[in-house]
Write a protein that holds these residues in place. Structure first.
Motif, PDB file in Angstrom:
ATOM      1  N   ARG A 135      11.190  48.991  53.226  1.00  0.00           N
ATOM      2  CA  ARG A 135      11.189  48.574  54.634  1.00  0.00           C
ATOM      3  C   ARG A 135      12.282  47.549  54.901  1.00  0.00           C
ATOM      4  O   ARG A 135      12.402  46.547  54.190  1.00  0.00           O
ATOM      5  CB  ARG A 135       9.823  47.974  55.003  1.00  0.00           C
ATOM      6  N   ASN A 136      13.063  47.814  55.953  1.00  0.00           N
ATOM      7  CA  ASN A 136      14.095  46.880  56.413  1.00  0.00           C
ATOM      8  C   ASN A 136      13.742  46.253  57.757  1.00  0.00           C
ATOM      9  O   ASN A 136      14.163  45.144  58.070  1.00  0.00           O
ATOM     10  CB  ASN A 136      15.441  47.603  56.536  1.00  0.00           C
ATOM     11  N   VAL A 137      12.977  46.998  58.565  1.00  0.00           N
ATOM     12  CA  VAL A 137      12.600  46.580  59.917  1.00  0.00           C
ATOM     13  C   VAL A 137      11.097  46.814  60.067  1.00  0.00           C
ATOM     14  O   VAL A 137      10.567  47.804  59.553  1.00  0.00           O
ATOM     15  CB  VAL A 137      13.380  47.384  60.982  1.00  0.00           C
ATOM     16  N   GLU A 150       7.089  45.462  66.644  1.00  0.00           N
ATOM     17  CA  GLU A 150       7.892  46.547  66.086  1.00  0.00           C
ATOM     18  C   GLU A 150       9.354  46.367  66.453  1.00  0.00           C
ATOM     19  O   GLU A 150       9.691  46.054  67.595  1.00  0.00           O
ATOM     20  CB  GLU A 150       7.391  47.899  66.593  1.00  0.00           C
ATOM     21  N   GLY A 151      10.210  46.548  65.466  1.00  0.00           N
ATOM     22  CA  GLY A 151      11.641  46.376  65.672  1.00  0.00           C
ATOM     23  C   GLY A 151      12.161  45.043  65.149  1.00  0.00           C
ATOM     24  O   GLY A 151      13.373  44.816  65.142  1.00  0.00           O
ATOM     25  N   THR A 152      11.255  44.173  64.692  1.00  0.00           N
ATOM     26  CA  THR A 152      11.655  42.883  64.146  1.00  0.00           C
ATOM     27  C   THR A 152      12.321  43.079  62.783  1.00  0.00           C
ATOM     28  O   THR A 152      11.758  43.740  61.900  1.00  0.00           O
ATOM     29  CB  THR A 152      10.438  41.949  63.981  1.00  0.00           C
ATOM     30  N   MET A 153      13.514  42.532  62.604  1.00  0.00           N
ATOM     31  CA  MET A 153      14.174  42.600  61.308  1.00  0.00           C
ATOM     32  C   MET A 153      13.390  41.766  60.304  1.00  0.00           C
ATOM     33  O   MET A 153      13.022  40.626  60.580  1.00  0.00           O
ATOM     34  CB  MET A 153      15.609  42.069  61.412  1.00  0.00           C
ATOM     35  N   ARG A 213      20.152  53.175  62.550  1.00  0.00           N
ATOM     36  CA  ARG A 213      19.532  52.090  61.781  1.00  0.00           C
ATOM     37  C   ARG A 213      18.456  52.671  60.872  1.00  0.00           C
ATOM     38  O   ARG A 213      17.562  53.400  61.326  1.00  0.00           O
ATOM     39  CB  ARG A 213      18.922  51.045  62.708  1.00  0.00           C
ATOM     40  N   VAL A 215      15.340  52.114  59.315  1.00  0.00           N
ATOM     41  CA  VAL A 215      14.199  51.204  59.503  1.00  0.00           C
ATOM     42  C   VAL A 215      13.365  51.126  58.231  1.00  0.00           C
ATOM     43  O   VAL A 215      13.112  50.038  57.698  1.00  0.00           O
ATOM     44  CB  VAL A 215      13.343  51.662  60.696  1.00  0.00           C
TER      45      VAL A 215
END
Length: 317
Positions: A135-137, A150-153, A213, A215
């Motif tokens: 997981r990156n995001v 959701e979408g938080t780095m 990206r 994710v």
């Protein structure tokens, strides 16, 4: 039968009484088999296992498996089911591309070659019963679990492990669980973690280069045996089925979340990923559904064997 050549000799003899005697040498070739019938014949092989997205057949050589990509789509541990027309064709192409590129940077994989639109030849391995999620995001279950938008780095890349068991809903497990229950050795888990990070570094750059990206994504690994020795290699597939891929500019989802969340446009999303990776040109009218293609040509669709899979755990793939 088809006559390929005829050699004749004409002549007279006293015994023929003026009649023409014909000597002929005729060579016959087998009648050509229509392509759709050839394909049907080729698919008559032993089915080993059928999963949610793929069918496994016995390979042409010992130690090989043929991996067939289906159009079936599932979500929420198969509680939601459907079909994405052409998904198998696109996933086959995308997974081939990713595995080939990973092989070039030294990641050992089960991939040998793509056979046709829907099939790959792969090495037979003993699957380690652990799904590795990188997981990156924040998205999906981790966002719900920790109440993260959701979408938080994420502060750093996170690797999670899930025990592969549909009846238990693939529970999240720790290294301690894996060691205690003997699912993988400590050395194997070190190799898996190292490869997962390398795969993530490469894929994040590859997708960023085409405006996508990365994710998160799922990996599976297996043991490739050589006598008594076994090494861990990357197995299964890498495609929009097992990755979250978001457009960097718009945030549009280009993966199976479109099916999970009833967003629609699944085929277009998968096609877009293939196009950006250079696997599908803008002008190309790709044949994504073989049955529809045959219907358009007035052919009867060839059926894929539906031999029941044994009531056992998934075999090595």
């Amino acid at each position: 039968m088809i006559v390929s050549s005829v050699l004749c000799r004409y002549g007279h003899s006293p015994a023929s009484k003026g009649r023409v005697t014909v000597f002929a040498r005729v060579r016959f070739l087998p009648r050509a088999v229509p392509l759709d019938r050839q394909e049907t014949k080729m698919t008559r092989r032993r089915q080993i296992y059928e999963g949610k997205a793929k069918i496994l057949y016995e390979g042409p050589e010992p130690g090989t498996i043929i991996q067939y990509f289906k159009d079936d789509a599932t979500a929420f541990n198969a509680q939601k089911k459907g079909t994405i027309s052409g998904k198998g064709v696109l996933n086959n192409r995308i997974s081939e591309h990713v595995f080939t590129m990973l092989g070039l940077i030294g990641i050992p994989t089960h991939f040998i070659r793509r056979l046709n639109m829907r099939e790959q030849l792969v090495r037979q391995v003993e699957i380690i019963p652990i799904e590795v999620v990188v997981r990156n995001v924040a998205a999906g279950s981790i966002a719900k679990r920790f109440g993260i938008e959701e979408g938080t780095m994420l502060p750093r890349t996170i690797i999670e492990y899930y025990y592969k068991d549909d009846s238990l809903n693939d529970p999240l497990v720790s290294d301690e669980h894996i060691a205690a229950f003997g699912w993988a050795s400590q050395d194997e888990m070190h190799d898996i973690a190292d490869m997962a990070i390398r795969v993530n570094d490469f894929m994040a750059g590859m997708f960023a280069g085409v405006g996508i990206r990365l994710v998160d994504f799922k990996l599976e690994f297996g043991r490739l045996f050589d006598g008594d020795f076994a090494r861990v290699i990357l197995a299964d597939e890498i495609s929009p089925d097992g990755c979250r891929l978001w457009d960097m500019k718009t945030g549009d989802k280009l993966d199976k979340d479109r099916f999970r969340r009833d967003l629609g446009g699944e085929v277009e999303a998968y096609q877009e990923v293939a196009r950006r990776l250079g696997l599908l040109t803008e002008e190309e009218s790709a044949v994504l559904d073989l049955d529809e293609h045959r219907k358009a040509r007035g052919k009867t669709p060839a059926t894929v064997p539906t031999e029941a899979a044994p009531d056992t755990k998934p075999p090595a793939i």
